[in-house]
Motif scaffolding. Sequence first.
Motif, PDB file in Angstrom:
ATOM      1  N   LEU A 110      23.353  34.569  46.013  1.00 38.69           N
ATOM      2  CA  LEU A 110      24.323  33.792  46.772  1.00 38.69           C
ATOM      3  C   LEU A 110      25.252  32.999  45.863  1.00 38.69           C
ATOM      4  O   LEU A 110      26.377  32.660  46.258  1.00 38.69           O
ATOM      5  N   ASP A 111      24.825  32.701  44.637  1.00 37.94           N
ATOM      6  CA  ASP A 111      25.661  31.929  43.706  1.00 37.94           C
ATOM      7  C   ASP A 111      27.011  32.591  43.499  1.00 37.94           C
ATOM      8  O   ASP A 111      28.056  31.912  43.440  1.00 37.94           O
ATOM      9  N   GLU A 112      27.011  33.926  43.356  1.00 40.68           N
ATOM     10  CA  GLU A 112      28.261  34.631  43.085  1.00 40.68           C
ATOM     11  C   GLU A 112      29.236  34.479  44.249  1.00 40.68           C
ATOM     12  O   GLU A 112      30.447  34.284  44.043  1.00 40.68           O
TER      13      GLU A 112
ATOM     14  N   PHE B 146      26.654  41.475  50.669  1.00 46.63           N
ATOM     15  CA  PHE B 146      27.926  41.537  49.954  1.00 46.63           C
ATOM     16  C   PHE B 146      27.696  42.050  48.540  1.00 46.63           C
ATOM     17  O   PHE B 146      26.636  41.839  47.938  1.00 46.63           O
ATOM     18  N   VAL B 147      28.689  42.743  48.025  1.00 47.69           N
ATOM     19  CA  VAL B 147      28.698  43.181  46.634  1.00 47.69           C
ATOM     20  C   VAL B 147      30.109  42.957  46.107  1.00 47.69           C
ATOM     21  O   VAL B 147      31.083  43.458  46.688  1.00 47.69           O
ATOM     22  N   LEU B 148      30.232  42.191  45.029  1.00 45.08           N
ATOM     23  CA  LEU B 148      31.531  41.833  44.474  1.00 45.08           C
ATOM     24  C   LEU B 148      31.773  42.536  43.146  1.00 45.08           C
ATOM     25  O   LEU B 148      30.839  42.810  42.395  1.00 45.08           O
ATOM     26  N   GLY B 149      33.042  42.807  42.867  1.00 42.30           N
ATOM     27  CA  GLY B 149      33.437  43.381  41.590  1.00 42.30           C
ATOM     28  C   GLY B 149      34.800  42.857  41.187  1.00 42.30           C
ATOM     29  O   GLY B 149      35.560  42.342  42.026  1.00 42.30           O
ATOM     30  N   ASP B 150      35.133  43.002  39.922  1.00 45.55           N
ATOM     31  CA  ASP B 150      36.460  42.571  39.457  1.00 45.55           C
ATOM     32  C   ASP B 150      37.550  43.483  39.999  1.00 45.55           C
ATOM     33  O   ASP B 150      38.708  43.080  40.120  1.00 45.55           O
TER      34      ASP B 150
ATOM     35  N   ASP C  84      30.575  30.855  44.185  1.00 44.40           N
ATOM     36  CA  ASP C  84      31.466  30.595  43.054  1.00 44.40           C
ATOM     37  C   ASP C  84      32.793  31.336  43.161  1.00 44.40           C
ATOM     38  O   ASP C  84      33.837  30.825  42.742  1.00 44.40           O
ATOM     39  N   ARG C  85      32.783  32.544  43.762  1.00 40.61           N
ATOM     40  CA  ARG C  85      33.963  33.394  43.691  1.00 40.61           C
ATOM     41  C   ARG C  85      34.691  33.588  45.030  1.00 40.61           C
ATOM     42  O   ARG C  85      35.902  33.813  45.028  1.00 40.61           O
ATOM     43  N   VAL C  86      33.984  33.524  46.139  1.00 37.62           N
ATOM     44  CA  VAL C  86      34.620  33.787  47.436  1.00 37.62           C
ATOM     45  C   VAL C  86      34.906  32.495  48.198  1.00 37.62           C
ATOM     46  O   VAL C  86      35.976  32.355  48.809  1.00 37.62           O
TER      47      VAL C  86
ATOM     48  N   VAL D 255      32.102  44.648  50.695  1.00 44.74           N
ATOM     49  CA  VAL D 255      32.205  45.231  49.355  1.00 44.74           C
ATOM     50  C   VAL D 255      33.650  45.176  48.895  1.00 44.74           C
ATOM     51  O   VAL D 255      34.557  45.644  49.591  1.00 44.74           O
ATOM     52  N   GLY D 256      33.889  44.590  47.715  1.00 43.87           N
ATOM     53  CA  GLY D 256      35.240  44.534  47.176  1.00 43.87           C
ATOM     54  C   GLY D 256      35.392  43.410  46.187  1.00 43.87           C
ATOM     55  O   GLY D 256      34.406  42.805  45.739  1.00 43.87           O
ATOM     56  N   THR D 257      36.613  43.109  45.840  1.00 47.83           N
ATOM     57  CA  THR D 257      36.888  41.966  44.983  1.00 47.83           C
ATOM     58  C   THR D 257      36.700  40.695  45.800  1.00 47.83           C
ATOM     59  O   THR D 257      36.701  40.730  47.040  1.00 47.83           O
ATOM     60  N   PRO D 258      36.538  39.548  45.159  1.00 42.90           N
ATOM     61  CA  PRO D 258      36.426  38.301  45.921  1.00 42.90           C
ATOM     62  C   PRO D 258      37.596  38.095  46.880  1.00 42.90           C
ATOM     63  O   PRO D 258      37.390  37.661  48.022  1.00 42.90           O
TER      64      PRO D 258
END
Length: 459
Positions: free
Chosen positions: A410-412, A275-279, A415-417, A377-380
Amino acid sequence: MSTSRKQVILGAYLGGVNHHTAWWHPRAGSQIDFATFEHTARTAERGRFDFFFLAEGLILRERAGQIFDQDIIGRPDTLTVLASIAAVTEHLGLAGTINTTFNEPYELARQFASLDHLSGGRAAWNVVTSFDAFTGQNFRRGGYLDPADRYARAEETLNAVHALWDSWNDDDLVADQSSGRFLARADAGKFAFHGTQFDIAGRFTVPRSPQGRPVILQAGVSPQGRAFAAANADAIFSPYGKLPEAAEFYRDVKTRAVAAGRSADEIKILPSASFVLGDTEAEAVEKYHAIRNEQVTGQTALILLEQIWNRDLSGYDPDGPVPTIDPDPDAAPIIQGRAFVHQDRFATARRLREVAETKKLSLREVVIDQFERGPLVGTPAQVARHIDEFVNDDGSDGFILGSHLVPWGLDEFVDRVVPLLQDRGVLRADYTGTTLRDNLGLPPVRSGTSDRRHAGTAR
């Protein structure tokens, strides 16, 4: 969200010896220190994941007789790591990959039953095979199995392990009122198994564990592999992260499970994914492309194609075209120690050439485009929605997630998803089961005096 929606199963894997791990990153941690395993497992448990998963490599990989200089070397013994993690977690399942080709049923049964006791019912065994002499040279029996025999031995190994686990019943330990101790019944632990691979009999030393039997995981893409998994596994790793292929695989395995006399709900389908997250979506896509460009160097791209072509491709320009020559399956393997997942070398080579021509991609760009494990890939919010919809469209029953950044990535996600999945009503807010089977929604496995099994044969 409706509570009738399928609940998402989540596993966490620790990226290791492969090109998916950004080992050069300034924040990347050790692949050996216990702190790495502990942090990943604690983070997964904080995110209410179902289990922590460890793959295993039994030999250092080589190219043309030399160790890969872009591989990460070093991974402690799987069961030792999982037993250690059991002491620093309370609910997280502990899944380990252990080979059936080079291990004996008694050892396997004892190790996993012990882990199930030590963890309070959280053990899982990923059943895998190995049939190549290169890996076998590390073991007494070497590469003695023909490739066609690997599933026969695996199934008989699993049947023998089941016979050992089932040699104890739930009521075989009886409380002695006078001494305050538990005493074993006279026939507790007696077993006998007679097959083509094993002829064993004796007494099993470990009483029935909290789950009755640890959870069985398996991966199989070929028809033989799918049939084995559908008949024996509680969960199967799917190689498909996109529809409609994922849904077709899902239906096929569930149908095979029913044909084997099981309920479709008794087997869970789980693809792995990064996974890759962004705002914003654009930011996430930009980050993803930057990561992949760093992971797949020119040398890495050539080596990944060498496994398919089975030829020395070092003379090719990674920024040039895909080779037009055909693979050479009859030559001695140029790549050793890496699992070969492509069923047809020639068809795979043709497909890569067609993708390169259609999309106007270079050799390295084709590898980047095609050799990915279904990234999220995307926003949470986008990633949470995709996971929810993919599972509820029967693409899978969940995901096994890993990050390019070990162990902090994995923390991100947690915390976000995770909070968004919980808001959607598809991920638990807290653990409710007492065992891994409970949390996965699998039926319990118990054995009473009337259905004791002392013997088993290969099916």
